[in-house]
Design an enzyme around this catalytic site. Sequence first.
Site, PDB file in Angstrom:
ATOM      1  N   LYS A  54      25.382  10.416  27.057  1.00 13.58           N
ATOM      2  CA  LYS A  54      25.613  11.748  27.633  1.00 13.58           C
ATOM      3  C   LYS A  54      25.736  12.729  26.490  1.00 13.58           C
ATOM      4  O   LYS A  54      26.073  12.336  25.367  1.00 13.58           O
ATOM      5  CB  LYS A  54      26.904  11.763  28.457  1.00 13.58           C
TER       6      LYS A  54
HETATM    7  P1  NAD Z   1      25.540  22.105  39.104  1.00 14.00           P
HETATM    8  O1  NAD Z   1      25.783  22.907  37.887  1.00 14.00           O
HETATM    9  O2  NAD Z   1      24.223  22.215  39.774  1.00 14.00           O
HETATM   10  O3  NAD Z   1      26.691  22.401  40.186  1.00 14.00           O
HETATM   11  C1  NAD Z   1      28.059  22.383  39.866  1.00 14.00           C
HETATM   12  C2  NAD Z   1      28.828  22.975  41.027  1.00 14.00           C
HETATM   13  O4  NAD Z   1      30.226  22.889  40.744  1.00 14.00           O
HETATM   14  C3  NAD Z   1      28.517  24.448  41.271  1.00 14.00           C
HETATM   15  O5  NAD Z   1      28.346  24.654  42.646  1.00 14.00           O
HETATM   16  C4  NAD Z   1      29.789  25.159  40.780  1.00 14.00           C
HETATM   17  O6  NAD Z   1      30.040  26.347  41.488  1.00 14.00           O
HETATM   18  C5  NAD Z   1      30.834  24.104  41.123  1.00 14.00           C
HETATM   19  N1  NAD Z   1      32.088  24.337  40.404  1.00 14.00           N
HETATM   20  C6  NAD Z   1      32.290  24.459  39.075  1.00 14.00           C
HETATM   21  N2  NAD Z   1      33.583  24.725  38.814  1.00 14.00           N
HETATM   22  C7  NAD Z   1      34.214  24.768  40.013  1.00 14.00           C
HETATM   23  C8  NAD Z   1      35.566  25.021  40.428  1.00 14.00           C
HETATM   24  N3  NAD Z   1      36.538  25.259  39.524  1.00 14.00           N
HETATM   25  N4  NAD Z   1      35.845  24.999  41.758  1.00 14.00           N
HETATM   26  C9  NAD Z   1      34.883  24.751  42.664  1.00 14.00           C
HETATM   27  N5  NAD Z   1      33.599  24.497  42.323  1.00 14.00           N
HETATM   28  C10 NAD Z   1      33.268  24.518  41.026  1.00 14.00           C
HETATM   29  O7  NAD Z   1      25.842  20.596  38.681  1.00 14.00           O
HETATM   30  P2  NAD Z   1      25.339  19.251  39.381  1.00 14.00           P
HETATM   31  O8  NAD Z   1      24.144  18.763  38.649  1.00 14.00           O
HETATM   32  O9  NAD Z   1      25.278  19.431  40.846  1.00 14.00           O
HETATM   33  O10 NAD Z   1      26.537  18.272  38.999  1.00 14.00           O
HETATM   34  C11 NAD Z   1      27.734  18.208  39.754  1.00 14.00           C
HETATM   35  C12 NAD Z   1      28.451  16.903  39.434  1.00 14.00           C
HETATM   36  O11 NAD Z   1      27.590  15.799  39.732  1.00 14.00           O
HETATM   37  C13 NAD Z   1      28.848  16.705  37.968  1.00 14.00           C
HETATM   38  O12 NAD Z   1      30.012  15.913  37.929  1.00 14.00           O
HETATM   39  C14 NAD Z   1      27.684  15.894  37.411  1.00 14.00           C
HETATM   40  O13 NAD Z   1      28.039  15.169  36.242  1.00 14.00           O
HETATM   41  C15 NAD Z   1      27.424  14.986  38.584  1.00 14.00           C
HETATM   42  N6  NAD Z   1      26.095  14.367  38.610  1.00 14.00           N
HETATM   43  C16 NAD Z   1      24.967  15.130  38.565  1.00 14.00           C
HETATM   44  C17 NAD Z   1      23.726  14.506  38.642  1.00 14.00           C
HETATM   45  C18 NAD Z   1      22.442  15.285  38.689  1.00 14.00           C
HETATM   46  O14 NAD Z   1      21.384  14.670  38.853  1.00 14.00           O
HETATM   47  N7  NAD Z   1      22.452  16.601  38.596  1.00 14.00           N
HETATM   48  C19 NAD Z   1      23.648  13.110  38.700  1.00 14.00           C
HETATM   49  C20 NAD Z   1      24.826  12.357  38.751  1.00 14.00           C
HETATM   50  C21 NAD Z   1      26.039  13.009  38.708  1.00 14.00           C
END
Ligand code: NAD
Length: 479
Positions: free
Chosen positions: A166
């Site tokens: 990561k």
């Molecule tokens: P993203 O940036 O697209 O979305 C993140 C979301 O979190 C946004 O809607 C943002 O508004 C919200 N957020 C941030 N701070 C916040 C707060 N204080 N209160 C409420 N909401 C808040 O990111 P993503 O890719 O959707 O990733 C989200 C999670 O999923 C992370 O933990 C990431 O590591 C995990 N993840 C992502 C993927 C992927 O393929 N994108 C794969 C596995 C895991």
Amino acid sequence: MSTVTTKPGRKPAPSPLSNGKAPAGKPLPPKPVLGKGASRGPGKTAAAEMKHPIFDELAFPSDPNNLYRQTVGSMLQAADLMGLPHELKIILAQPKNEIMVHFPVRMDDGEFRLFKGYRVQHNNALGPYKGGLRFHHDVHLDDVKSLSFLMTMKCSLVGVPFGGGKGGIKVDPYKHSKAEMQRIVRRFTAAIAHDIGPDYDIPAPDVGSTAQHMAWIADTYSSISEGAGKNTMGVVTGKPVEIGGSLGREKATGQGVVDTLVEMLPEIGVDIKGCRFSVLGYGNVGSWSGRIMQDKGAKMIAAMDHTGGVRSDGGIDAHALALHVQKTGGVAGFRGATAIGKDEFYKTKVDVFIPAALEQMIQEPEAKMLNCKVLAEGANAPTTPGGERILEARGVEVLPAILCNAGGVTVSYFEWVQNKTSHQWELETVDRELNKHMVGAARRVRDARKKYKCTLRTAAYIGALERLQAAYAVRGIFP
Ligand code: NAD
């Protein structure tokens, strides 16, 4: 490469929605369905799991809120229960490499700013390091270490031939012009170019990073690396389809969350058709989980992100909300639902709650307020051990992140295979193969749970550790 020390744990930034009131959620009646007879392992409690001889041996930070300590603590619990040898516990408790770089970038006004970037390579016993890049103003080494550790576990559990890695840049991508972001991303790529590669370490998008960023990384890498001029597009996944990205990658993590729910819900006595759900975080993972759940006949009752919360008992149109977020940057101001505060969001009665924002957001207060039967971890490490203990006592089934959100890395693996073979799969093939991996992993977790009479989280770690143990058994430990 510089190895750096671990900083003490941080609490997540408080949501702007916090109203500062004491949590006042009504406890749900205990409902041990899948959880019948479940335990954390013989005599283990959340407090006990924060103490482990390995923490002392490896001089872990003593703060029980430290994310890395919490994440590794869950794995050690599983390792103890299955009798994993000491040498594997210590190998897996620390990453192989922690790379930290500082690099200067010219801003649009001509001034230079210095940025900090990370790449942590946790383990490559099962294949090349693999994992996303987080672009966030508050990214820290401990976050990246935890996330790289989770990637090792996730890849092992779903059976893709990758290890865990990561990375990230301490930057708020929304505060920079496109031109500045391009220079930041390309300069970061140059700084770590010798530490990544299609057969060595393959980054992908995470919070704050996009397919466009991956395209700039691939282009920079293919211009300056030893493989310059050769087909090196496989150095990253989550690329735009035009340069070798896979169909279905953008929605893959949400698709995997829903595939897991479809497989697990019947045993919990919830029918996905007509089931009510809420989503925390409406970015990539949250919005795709929401849209696909709705397409399966479920109804989204509430959603919340960093801009606000919305609720509609008649159901929120998940597709319309996704369009609104794309246009405005957040769920606040969505006309198809009523604005709500943080406490009301957590207290909203649903069958399934999907945290899909950041780490450590479901702590004790949130766990007390939640009014759901199942918590499906779309985000990585959203539930703290303290939060989980409360959920467990209240009979809420927690589907752990290393199972639930493994769809993203699974389709990243498909993208990598497509790049290697110069062949593009149909979307139906991607979805079908993804479903096979998700269902297979869910069954492994269920089997481990039956065998060890433990929580689903411990069972998921056991499923992952069994494969890693088998690999080490034949590889041996050098020299
Ligand atoms: P993203 O940036 O697209 O979305 C993140 C979301 O979190 C946004 O809607 C943002 O508004 C919200 N957020 C941030 N701070 C916040 C707060 N204080 N209160 C409420 N909401 C808040 O990111 P993503 O890719 O959707 O990733 C989200 C999670 O999923 C992370 O933990 C990431 O590591 C995990 N993840 C992502 C993927 C992927 O393929 N994108 C794969 C596995 C895991």
